[in-house]
Write a protein that holds these residues in place. Sequence first.
Motif, PDB file in Angstrom:
ATOM      1  N   PRO A   1      29.331  14.315  22.571  1.00 39.44           N
ATOM      2  CA  PRO A   1      28.618  13.413  23.482  1.00 39.44           C
ATOM      3  C   PRO A   1      28.436  14.053  24.863  1.00 39.44           C
ATOM      4  O   PRO A   1      29.318  14.726  25.373  1.00 39.44           O
ATOM      5  N   LEU A   2      27.276  13.823  25.462  1.00 40.04           N
ATOM      6  CA  LEU A   2      26.976  14.370  26.776  1.00 40.04           C
ATOM      7  C   LEU A   2      27.837  13.692  27.836  1.00 40.04           C
ATOM      8  O   LEU A   2      27.952  12.471  27.877  1.00 40.04           O
ATOM      9  N   TYR A   3      28.459  14.504  28.697  1.00 42.68           N
ATOM     10  CA  TYR A   3      29.266  13.928  29.777  1.00 42.68           C
ATOM     11  C   TYR A   3      28.990  14.595  31.130  1.00 42.68           C
ATOM     12  O   TYR A   3      29.315  14.042  32.174  1.00 42.68           O
ATOM     13  N   TYR A   4      28.374  15.777  31.127  1.00 39.80           N
ATOM     14  CA  TYR A   4      28.052  16.438  32.396  1.00 39.80           C
ATOM     15  C   TYR A   4      26.907  17.411  32.166  1.00 39.80           C
ATOM     16  O   TYR A   4      26.927  18.196  31.221  1.00 39.80           O
ATOM     17  N   PHE A   5      25.879  17.334  33.049  1.00 38.82           N
ATOM     18  CA  PHE A   5      24.721  18.214  32.897  1.00 38.82           C
ATOM     19  C   PHE A   5      24.008  18.336  34.237  1.00 38.82           C
ATOM     20  O   PHE A   5      23.553  17.339  34.805  1.00 38.82           O
ATOM     21  N   LEU A   6      23.926  19.575  34.760  1.00 38.38           N
ATOM     22  CA  LEU A   6      23.207  19.874  36.001  1.00 38.38           C
ATOM     23  C   LEU A   6      23.603  18.939  37.147  1.00 38.38           C
ATOM     24  O   LEU A   6      22.763  18.392  37.855  1.00 38.38           O
ATOM     25  N   GLY A   7      24.909  18.737  37.313  1.00 38.21           N
ATOM     26  CA  GLY A   7      25.393  17.891  38.399  1.00 38.21           C
ATOM     27  C   GLY A   7      25.390  16.411  38.092  1.00 38.21           C
ATOM     28  O   GLY A   7      25.790  15.594  38.922  1.00 38.21           O
ATOM     29  N   LEU A   8      24.920  16.036  36.907  1.00 37.21           N
ATOM     30  CA  LEU A   8      24.841  14.632  36.499  1.00 37.21           C
ATOM     31  C   LEU A   8      26.021  14.292  35.585  1.00 37.21           C
ATOM     32  O   LEU A   8      26.233  14.948  34.565  1.00 37.21           O
ATOM     33  N   GLU A   9      26.775  13.265  35.970  1.00 33.50           N
ATOM     34  CA  GLU A   9      27.916  12.818  35.179  1.00 33.50           C
ATOM     35  C   GLU A   9      27.531  11.588  34.371  1.00 33.50           C
ATOM     36  O   GLU A   9      26.880  10.674  34.878  1.00 33.50           O
ATOM     37  N   ILE A  10      27.938  11.567  33.113  1.00 33.85           N
ATOM     38  CA  ILE A  10      27.567  10.494  32.200  1.00 33.85           C
ATOM     39  C   ILE A  10      28.826   9.875  31.609  1.00 33.85           C
ATOM     40  O   ILE A  10      29.696  10.586  31.088  1.00 33.85           O
ATOM     41  N   TYR A  11      28.918   8.560  31.737  1.00 39.30           N
ATOM     42  CA  TYR A  11      30.031   7.826  31.147  1.00 39.30           C
ATOM     43  C   TYR A  11      29.449   6.726  30.261  1.00 39.30           C
ATOM     44  O   TYR A  11      28.522   6.026  30.652  1.00 39.30           O
ATOM     45  N   ARG A  12      29.992   6.590  29.048  1.00 35.85           N
ATOM     46  CA  ARG A  12      29.453   5.642  28.082  1.00 35.85           C
ATOM     47  C   ARG A  12      30.504   4.610  27.697  1.00 35.85           C
ATOM     48  O   ARG A  12      31.667   4.942  27.461  1.00 35.85           O
ATOM     49  N   ASP A  13      30.090   3.326  27.644  1.00 34.80           N
ATOM     50  CA  ASP A  13      30.952   2.285  27.091  1.00 34.80           C
ATOM     51  C   ASP A  13      30.072   1.273  26.365  1.00 34.80           C
ATOM     52  O   ASP A  13      28.887   1.515  26.131  1.00 34.80           O
ATOM     53  N   ALA A  14      30.637   0.124  26.015  1.00 33.07           N
ATOM     54  CA  ALA A  14      29.901  -0.851  25.215  1.00 33.07           C
ATOM     55  C   ALA A  14      28.701  -1.438  25.962  1.00 33.07           C
ATOM     56  O   ALA A  14      27.754  -1.925  25.325  1.00 33.07           O
ATOM     57  N   SER A  15      28.733  -1.392  27.279  1.00 36.65           N
ATOM     58  CA  SER A  15      27.642  -1.975  28.058  1.00 36.65           C
ATOM     59  C   SER A  15      26.495  -1.007  28.309  1.00 36.65           C
ATOM     60  O   SER A  15      25.485  -1.370  28.893  1.00 36.65           O
ATOM     61  N   GLY A  16      26.631   0.257  27.911  1.00 38.77           N
ATOM     62  CA  GLY A  16      25.562   1.235  28.087  1.00 38.77           C
ATOM     63  C   GLY A  16      26.052   2.530  28.689  1.00 38.77           C
ATOM     64  O   GLY A  16      27.210   2.932  28.506  1.00 38.77           O
ATOM     65  N   LEU A  17      25.170   3.184  29.438  1.00 32.34           N
ATOM     66  CA  LEU A  17      25.477   4.460  30.080  1.00 32.34           C
ATOM     67  C   LEU A  17      25.591   4.278  31.590  1.00 32.34           C
ATOM     68  O   LEU A  17      24.826   3.524  32.192  1.00 32.34           O
ATOM     69  N   TYR A  18      26.541   4.981  32.191  1.00 32.08           N
ATOM     70  CA  TYR A  18      26.664   5.029  33.643  1.00 32.08           C
ATOM     71  C   TYR A  18      26.375   6.460  34.088  1.00 32.08           C
ATOM     72  O   TYR A  18      27.018   7.403  33.623  1.00 32.08           O
ATOM     73  N   LEU A  19      25.389   6.602  34.958  1.00 32.39           N
ATOM     74  CA  LEU A  19      24.965   7.921  35.430  1.00 32.39           C
ATOM     75  C   LEU A  19      25.235   8.032  36.929  1.00 32.39           C
ATOM     76  O   LEU A  19      24.835   7.154  37.704  1.00 32.39           O
TER      77      LEU A  19
END
Length: 209
Positions: free
Chosen positions: A9-27
């Motif tokens: 699963p994607l969690y970090y890309f080009l300075g962008l942090e991604i967190y995933r839970d049941a409510s969706g994605l947090y960027l």
Amino acid sequence: MFALKDLGPLYYFLGLEIYRDASGLYLNQGKYVLDLLKKFNMLDCAPVPTPMVTGRSFSISDGELMTNPSLYQKAIGSLQYLTSMRPDIAYSVNKLSQFLSRPTTVHFQGVKRILRYLKGTYHFGLHVKPLNSFWLMAFTDADWATDVDDKKSMARLCVYLGGTLVLWSSHKQRVISRSSTKSEYRALADGVVEVKWLNSLLFELGLML
């Protein structure tokens, strides 16, 4: 043919942090913000509640010319990349980017104000929610004759797809409006253009609104 590797699963890309839970994605770009503060020696600065002083209008004649304008230009360039995930600073960054050719000490104080705001909000970001309904909604606004130098208006736009913010902008209008009504209608027309383009793009992807 190309060899591919599944990195999970994607969690970090080009300075962008991604967190995933049941409510969706947090960027968010928290690490990028902290690195930016460190780069400009403002990691220990005191946070402020807003990215710009209320009622303040910057002018090309404010203050004295900077002896090292490249410092200002680097700061604005770094902040412009940050606006891809932070609509709350889009207006302030756009306003200060208009003085790249002749930045002054007053303009640089404006940049520092944004950095101080980011110090207290480095964890802010976007929440991408699952779509319960598929629709586009746009909001537009205009600030009539807000530029003290050329009297042009500033237009703002934000577009939501199913409740998730997907597009935003803050820019100076190309022509001078002779009334606040005209500037509002021009902002509305630009918003309609963006919505029609998004609608066309989604149609090509097979997604019907």
